[in-house]
Design an enzyme around this catalytic site. Sequence first.
Site, PDB file in Angstrom:
ATOM      1  N   GLU A  38      93.943 -49.627  15.847  1.00 58.50           N
ATOM      2  CA  GLU A  38      95.365 -49.335  15.743  1.00 58.50           C
ATOM      3  C   GLU A  38      96.073 -50.674  15.554  1.00 58.50           C
ATOM      4  O   GLU A  38      95.877 -51.595  16.359  1.00 58.50           O
ATOM      5  CB  GLU A  38      95.856 -48.649  17.028  1.00 58.50           C
ATOM      6  CG  GLU A  38      97.299 -48.238  16.926  1.00 58.50           C
ATOM      7  CD  GLU A  38      97.819 -47.561  18.194  1.00 58.50           C
ATOM      8  OE1 GLU A  38      97.012 -47.235  19.074  1.00 58.50           O
ATOM      9  OE2 GLU A  38      99.049 -47.386  18.268  1.00 58.50           O
ATOM     10  N   ARG A 265      82.638 -49.400  27.020  1.00 62.14           N
ATOM     11  CA  ARG A 265      83.568 -50.463  26.637  1.00 62.14           C
ATOM     12  C   ARG A 265      83.066 -51.794  27.130  1.00 62.14           C
ATOM     13  O   ARG A 265      82.363 -51.869  28.137  1.00 62.14           O
ATOM     14  CB  ARG A 265      84.925 -50.245  27.318  1.00 62.14           C
ATOM     15  CG  ARG A 265      85.773 -49.180  26.792  1.00 62.14           C
ATOM     16  CD  ARG A 265      87.071 -49.156  27.584  1.00 62.14           C
ATOM     17  NE  ARG A 265      88.065 -50.042  27.003  1.00 62.14           N
ATOM     18  CZ  ARG A 265      88.837 -49.670  25.982  1.00 62.14           C
ATOM     19  NH1 ARG A 265      88.746 -48.484  25.459  1.00 62.14           N
ATOM     20  NH2 ARG A 265      89.730 -50.511  25.494  1.00 62.14           N
ATOM     21  N   LYS A 275      95.441 -54.257  25.120  1.00 61.72           N
ATOM     22  CA  LYS A 275      96.332 -54.868  24.131  1.00 61.72           C
ATOM     23  C   LYS A 275      97.771 -54.902  24.629  1.00 61.72           C
ATOM     24  O   LYS A 275      98.495 -55.845  24.372  1.00 61.72           O
ATOM     25  CB  LYS A 275      96.268 -54.070  22.823  1.00 61.72           C
ATOM     26  CG  LYS A 275      95.176 -54.539  21.888  1.00 61.72           C
ATOM     27  CD  LYS A 275      95.276 -53.862  20.541  1.00 61.72           C
ATOM     28  CE  LYS A 275      94.736 -52.469  20.584  1.00 61.72           C
ATOM     29  NZ  LYS A 275      94.686 -51.803  19.284  1.00 61.72           N
TER      30      LYS A 275
HETATM   31  P1  ATP Z   1      93.723 -50.972  23.867  1.00 62.93           P
HETATM   32  O1  ATP Z   1      93.585 -49.864  24.856  1.00 62.93           O
HETATM   33  O2  ATP Z   1      93.472 -52.345  24.401  1.00 62.93           O
HETATM   34  O3  ATP Z   1      94.977 -50.898  23.048  1.00 62.93           O
HETATM   35  P2  ATP Z   1      92.282 -49.486  21.951  1.00 62.93           P
HETATM   36  O4  ATP Z   1      91.011 -48.850  22.290  1.00 62.93           O
HETATM   37  O5  ATP Z   1      93.472 -48.585  21.922  1.00 62.93           O
HETATM   38  O6  ATP Z   1      92.502 -50.749  22.863  1.00 62.93           O
HETATM   39  P3  ATP Z   1      91.978 -49.616  19.133  1.00 62.93           P
HETATM   40  O7  ATP Z   1      92.673 -50.494  18.164  1.00 62.93           O
HETATM   41  O8  ATP Z   1      92.259 -48.170  19.102  1.00 62.93           O
HETATM   42  O9  ATP Z   1      92.238 -50.242  20.564  1.00 62.93           O
HETATM   43  O10 ATP Z   1      90.418 -49.858  19.053  1.00 62.93           O
HETATM   44  C1  ATP Z   1      89.680 -49.758  17.871  1.00 62.93           C
HETATM   45  C2  ATP Z   1      88.250 -49.503  18.210  1.00 62.93           C
HETATM   46  O11 ATP Z   1      87.756 -50.521  19.070  1.00 62.93           O
HETATM   47  C3  ATP Z   1      88.069 -48.175  18.935  1.00 62.93           C
HETATM   48  O12 ATP Z   1      86.995 -47.497  18.352  1.00 62.93           O
HETATM   49  C4  ATP Z   1      87.785 -48.560  20.342  1.00 62.93           C
HETATM   50  O13 ATP Z   1      86.927 -47.644  20.945  1.00 62.93           O
HETATM   51  C5  ATP Z   1      87.137 -49.944  20.200  1.00 62.93           C
HETATM   52  N1  ATP Z   1      87.394 -50.759  21.372  1.00 62.93           N
HETATM   53  C6  ATP Z   1      88.585 -51.109  21.883  1.00 62.93           C
HETATM   54  N2  ATP Z   1      88.446 -51.805  23.019  1.00 62.93           N
HETATM   55  C7  ATP Z   1      87.108 -51.918  23.238  1.00 62.93           C
HETATM   56  C8  ATP Z   1      86.312 -52.523  24.256  1.00 62.93           C
HETATM   57  N3  ATP Z   1      86.855 -53.159  25.281  1.00 62.93           N
HETATM   58  N4  ATP Z   1      84.971 -52.430  24.140  1.00 62.93           N
HETATM   59  C9  ATP Z   1      84.405 -51.791  23.106  1.00 62.93           C
HETATM   60  N5  ATP Z   1      85.091 -51.196  22.126  1.00 62.93           N
HETATM   61  C10 ATP Z   1      86.442 -51.260  22.182  1.00 62.93           C
HETATM   62 MG    MG Z   2      92.889 -46.774  20.696  1.00 66.08          MG
END
Ligand code: ATP
Ligand code: MG
Length: 562
Positions: A38, A265, A275
């Site tokens: 995102e 994760r 984020k």
């Molecule tokens: P945040 O909650 O920090 O905003 P998010 O999961 O919403 O993180 P996205 O941009 O949606 O962030 O993430 C893109 C991809 O990266 C998704 O498939 C998510 O599962 C993966 N991802 C995000 N954070 C992690 C993490 N800490 N470990 C492994 N994969 C991750």
């Molecule tokens: Mg996400």
Amino acid sequence: MMEQVESKPSISFIEQIITEDLKEGKNNVRIHTRFPPEPNGYLHIGHAKAICLDFGMAKKFGGKCNLRFDDTNPVREEVEYIDSIKEDIHWLGFDWEEREFYASDYFGRLFDFAVDLIKKNLAYVDDQPADVISAQKGTPSQPGKESPFRKRTVDENIDLFYRMNEGEFDEGSRVLRAKIDMTAPNMHMRDPIIYRIIKSAHHRTGETWKVYPMYDFAHGQSDYFEGITHSLCTLEFEVHRPLYDWFIDQLKTDDYRPRQIEFNRLNLTYTMMSKRKLLELVQENRVSGWDDPRMPTLCGLRRRGYTPEAIRRFVDLIGYTKVEAINDVSLLEHAVREDLNIKTPRVFGVLDPLKVIITNYPEGKVENVELINNPEDETMGKREVPFCREVFIEKDDFMEIPPHKFFRLAPGMEVRLKGAYIIKCESFKKNEKTGAIEEVYCTYDQDTKSGGHASEKKVKGTLHWVSARHSVEAEVRLYDRLFTHEDPAGQKDEDYRVFLNPDSLKVLTGCKIEPSLKSAKPLDKFQFQRLGYFCVDYDSKHDHLVFNRTVSLKDTWAKINK
Ligand code: ATP
Ligand code: MG
């Protein structure tokens, strides 16, 4: 809670599943993954774990991996983030070729699909405010309550949904919900909201839409539209899977459906990965920006001196499992140390200089001593470093009254200046008021030049040094953990800011480095001998060099695991 590196199984459970699917000839023996960020922040090392898997599996099995921006929320998303995400994925060593997609590419198809659901009497417009809808959801142990608007006719729903999109209604006044089951044990199946009214312009579709799909309504369908075979995502989406499957059931026209596989994760000790919270640190100026070298972002790690190889190696070491854990940040440091050990030239830099005057060395004389650039890699060659009568050593390499087993410089003691001579401390100058040692006076033995015939003379200590006359001044930034707590985001009763480490950045000025570093450019990396690995910062100018310490030399991880 802390996960130790175990002897990793040679093949992850995800690889096993993909191998099986291929063996069974699923999806016409096709592998297609995607990385779906995102664009609401910069990528962090957690994302690197997902990127390495998504692109890594595609590569390993001769498939493809799409980059898809999940840009379903026009309010939080910015073009700056899109550019940085692309830069960081390339830097990590992966490429999506021409397959750069956006969930917003599918807004038309998603809208049509929503209309289809309404027509099938599987979706309805709910006029209740968000808090009422949420209160009716029930709890995991209690069924939800049906909305009074659930029985609206298809025609009325169609009419309202179109008018929602024409901007007739206020934000929050109506939503579109899937009509599934308010008593389902899985809360995500209790008539989830699939569309809401948002009246902000979208960075790609402008003013075209006044209704926007929820993430859960866009995500699985986007995978479907792109022909994704394996949707790899983190464990929190496991409970969303039945909902994604339900949507695909309504959508699919043949046997094909993306297979979602969840993995744990990445969490790191003394680090925060959200984020939203990282954005707060930036906005509140608690760090200098997204690329502050203390940030767990990929741009921060890059600026700190991390290499893509080190990050990929770390991700490989921790592996993919079905269990949430917190990985020790010292394993990440171990990985970068290993990589920089092979890659970086050794140089001399004195962070806290103390002048040593070699009283029997001729004034004005300069000798060039030859030093090996990297004992791990002969091909990196040698360099010449000037030596003369006055040199700088580290302040803490001298002690007026040394403790037992202090094998450095002290009155009457001998040490080798690495690559040059053995010197002996004859006396020193002390500031009577402050007690600070200001200068140290030594003599050298000219028969002890490194590599010379009489160089067998043994001393216990070897010091790094820099010629006073030839040295270059530098600023050095030392970093410590950004948080003092192992799990700063996991403390329910305390704000994470309480755990910010006030000493996470220490700026040293007046450091003295060897003249060969004069022309170093941002992101150039070195091992300052005896001190650690350092990387030239973007703030560096030719007349004001700035170095970041990536990591010290000492490997606590290796010790823990002995
Ligand atoms: P945040 O909650 O920090 O905003 P998010 O999961 O919403 O993180 P996205 O941009 O949606 O962030 O993430 C893109 C991809 O990266 C998704 O498939 C998510 O599962 C993966 N991802 C995000 N954070 C992690 C993490 N800490 N470990 C492994 N994969 C991750
Ligand atoms: Mg996400």
